[in-house]
Design a protein around this motif. Structure first.
Motif, short mmCIF file in Angstrom:
data_model
loop_
_atom_site.label_atom_id
_atom_site.label_comp_id
_atom_site.label_asym_id
_atom_site.label_seq_id
_atom_site.Cartn_x
_atom_site.Cartn_y
_atom_site.Cartn_z
N ASP A 450 13.68 20.44 -25.18
CA ASP A 450 13.59 21.76 -25.81
C ASP A 450 12.48 22.59 -25.14
O ASP A 450 12.63 23.80 -24.95
CB ASP A 450 13.30 21.63 -27.30
N PHE A 451 11.37 21.92 -24.79
CA PHE A 451 10.26 22.61 -24.17
C PHE A 451 10.66 23.19 -22.81
O PHE A 451 10.38 24.36 -22.51
CB PHE A 451 9.06 21.68 -24.01
N VAL A 452 11.31 22.37 -21.99
CA VAL A 452 11.72 22.83 -20.66
C VAL A 452 12.69 24.00 -20.75
O VAL A 452 12.56 25.00 -20.03
CB VAL A 452 12.34 21.67 -19.85
N ILE A 453 13.65 23.92 -21.65
CA ILE A 453 14.62 25.01 -21.81
C ILE A 453 13.94 26.27 -22.32
O ILE A 453 14.22 27.39 -21.84
CB ILE A 453 15.76 24.59 -22.75
N GLU A 454 13.02 26.12 -23.26
CA GLU A 454 12.31 27.29 -23.77
C GLU A 454 11.47 27.94 -22.67
O GLU A 454 11.31 29.17 -22.64
CB GLU A 454 11.43 26.91 -24.95
N GLN A 455 10.94 27.14 -21.76
CA GLN A 455 10.20 27.69 -20.64
C GLN A 455 11.07 28.61 -19.79
O GLN A 455 10.64 29.66 -19.32
CB GLN A 455 9.63 26.56 -19.77
N LYS A 456 12.33 28.22 -19.60
CA LYS A 456 13.25 29.06 -18.83
C LYS A 456 13.54 30.37 -19.56
O LYS A 456 13.63 31.43 -18.95
CB LYS A 456 14.57 28.31 -18.56
N HIS A 457 13.67 30.29 -20.88
CA HIS A 457 13.90 31.50 -21.68
C HIS A 457 12.66 32.40 -21.67
O HIS A 457 12.79 33.63 -21.59
CB HIS A 457 14.28 31.13 -23.12
N GLU A 458 11.49 31.78 -21.73
CA GLU A 458 10.27 32.58 -21.70
C GLU A 458 10.14 33.28 -20.35
O GLU A 458 9.74 34.45 -20.27
CB GLU A 458 9.04 31.70 -21.96
#
Length: 569
Positions: A450-458
């Motif tokens: 979830d953290f890695v994916i949220e980094q891409k969204h950020e």
């Protein structure tokens, strides 16, 4: 010195404690030596190199102009591997019996004329002249004449040592413009050297290769000729402190001998730790900094790295302990620091390709801030940044503030889009002009995934902010204004594609349960590619694109991977 030792000693393996204690005494004994004294500011090396793509035509770049580099504050130019004087030596001056074909002779003569013209131009501009050279690299005709095809890469071989010494004497004798040589043993590139052959045996072995090679260079170049040597650590002794200290203790310092170290370990990638060997040992060090990064678009979109290099990148707080050195500003406070070497353009292979001038803005910003800081390390990075933006771009007031915010945000966007601030994932999935398969590890914990994916969204959200900022800045020079706005949209659209690719990959381990969501994301992904391609179609001056799906559809490419998911829909 005490602070530095406390930072290093607990990192060493227990079986190296004895050698480390010896190293400490060695360092203390040499602190008063002239060769190891702190370098005076005016004698600090401020070098630049354009790293042309091997095997391709050289870049048409403003950074090839020695007068510009002198004006920017550089005092030396490093010529790339294929402009090295080692390629244009007349070996028959050493041994007239060496048989050289007419074809080779013409190539060497032409190369000598080309190199002399470039060296003379740089010397006339007031720059010191250095050439980066692979070792061991010899003409095939010389290798054949002496029958050393199997042994010339072995530094312990007597004939190899003899030929290397001869090569150094011939090079500096036939190219008197040279002030020094930058030595590389990590790799050997032969793409533009058809009559040469390279080899190096045991490149990471301190005793067998690095120390004896450095001793030869020290004796022949530094002592006998009074010229300078910068020995690069990359891919040889840049990541192991014990090996570095063995080399440091095995070679006596000299005022003309430098060790060249990248500010980060490995390639110039965000998320790689700061170099553990910077500030170590008893030799003067120059720090290598790449301004146009192949892992982040090569200047096709903004990636301002000078602040992170000078003051430390944000990701270091997650991957390094507080007592470890994390910035070049800290290195500059050590007695080892002797200057900076930037690569204003180049690194890696292929594209994206920039056009000369305005599109080089992000390379020039990084280079200008780095060299400006190297001229006076007591000045802040922000002060030098604002000075460049004011003088070069004509920005002031709120426009200047917006441009600085844009640049700093670009650093945040890149590390989150290409990797993540905790370095959970590698950045090897993309470099140069390629987008690879998103490296989602389905064995990660849900939290990490979830953290890695949220980094891409950020990252995606930050790029949108960057575009808004760019549109609000009033650039007095419309050429710079268009280049900045275009490059920001390039980054926004490319990272949007990337984010969608990661979203799809994140759901692909359960296609049946996520079929509708994946279909919707693939439709967005296809539209994102169309928008990205249209940017170039509408703006001919736009840097070249990353490989589009019609050009790259292999199994390891993002396009190929998405198509494999598409087929399962």
């Amino acid at each position: 010195m005490t602070v530095f030792i406390s930072k290093r000693v607990k990192k060493l393996k227990s079986n190296h404690i004895k050698s480390w204690i010896i190293s400490i005494f060695s360092i203390v004994l040499t602190l008063g030596a002239i060769a190891n004294a702190a370098v005076e500011p005016e004698k600090m090396l401020r070098l630049d190199m354009v790293h042309h793509n091997p095997g391709e035509a050289q870049f048409d770049s403003q950074f090839n102009d020695p007068k510009l580099m002198k004006e920017m504050g550089y005092n030396g130019k490093v010529f790339f591997l294929f402009d090295s004087a080692t390629l244009a030596i007349n070996w028959q001056k050493y041994d007239k019996e060496i048989a050289i074909s007419a074809e080779e002779q013409k190539w060497v003569d032409d190369k000598r004329a080309e190199i002399n013209a470039k060296y003379n131009e740089a010397k006339a501009a007031g720059l010191k002249i250095y050439c980066m050279s692979d070792l061991i690299l010899l003409p095939k005709s010389v290798i054949k004449h002496y029958g050393v095809d199997k042994t010339f890469g072995d530094v312990s071989n007597e004939k190899t040592q003899e030929l290397l010494r001869a090569q150094l004497r011939l090079m500096f004798g036939q190219f008197p413009q040279l002030d020094g040589i930058v030595v590389r043993i990590g790799e050997t590139y032969l793409h533009n050297a058809p009559f040469h052959k390279g080899s190096i045996k045991d490149k990471t072995d301190a005793d067998k290769t690095i120390i004896p090679l450095m001793q030869i260079l020290r004796e022949e170049v530094c002592v006998k000729l009074g010229k300078q040597v910068a020995f690069r650590t990359w891919w040889s002794f840049d990541v192991d402190l014990n090996t570095y200290m063995a080399v440091s203790n095995g070679v006596e310092p000299h005022e003309n001998l430098y060790i060249s170290v990248k500010h980060c370990e490995g390639d110039f990638q965000r998320g790689n730790r700061f170099s553990k060997v910077l500030g170590a040992g008893r030799h003067k060090q120059i720090v290598e900094v790449q301004c146009q990064r192949e892992y982040s678009g090569k200047g096709a979109y903004p990636h301002y790295i000078a602040n992170g290099v000078i003051n430390g990148f944000e990701e270091y707080k997650y991957m390094m302990s507080p007592d470890e050195m994390q910035s070049v500003a800290e290195v500059a406070k050590t007695e080892n620091f002797a200057g900076l070497w930037t690569w204003s353009r180049g690194g890696g292979w292929g594209g994206p390709y920039l056009t000369r001038g305005y599109s080089e803005i992000w390379c020039k910003l990084n280079a200008a801030v780095m060299v400006g800081w190297a001229q006076d390390t007591s000045r802040s990075e922000e002060e030098i940044f604002n000075e460049f933006a004011s003088k070069e771009l004509g920005l002031k007031g709120d426009d200047l503030k917006r441009f600085r915010k844009l640049a700093l945000l670009s650093a945040d966007a890149v590390v989150r889009g290409k990797r993540d601030i905790r370095s959970k994932m590698t950045c090897w999935w993309t470099r140069d002009q390629t987008l690879g398969k998103p490296p989602i590890d389905y064995k990660w914990s849900k939290e990490d995934r979830d953290f890695v994916i949220e980094q891409k969204h950020e990252s995606d959200r930050i790029w949108s902010k960057i575009v808004v900022l760019a549109d609000k800045i009033n650039f007095p020079d419309p050429g710079y204004g268009k280049a900045v706005r275009l490059s920001c949209r390039y980054g926004q659209r490319l990272y949007h594609i990337s984010r969608l690719g990661f979203d799809i990959a994140n759901l692909a381990d359960n296609i049946d349960g996520n079929r509708d969501r994946i279909k919707g994301l693939i439709a967005e992904y296809d539209k994102a590619w169309q928008d990205y391609i249209q940017l170039k179609a509408d703006n001919p001056e736009c840097p070249s694109l990353y490989n589009t799906p019609d050009k790259e559809n292999g199994n390891n490419s993002m396009a190929g991977y998405i198509n494999s998911i598409r087929e399962k829909m």
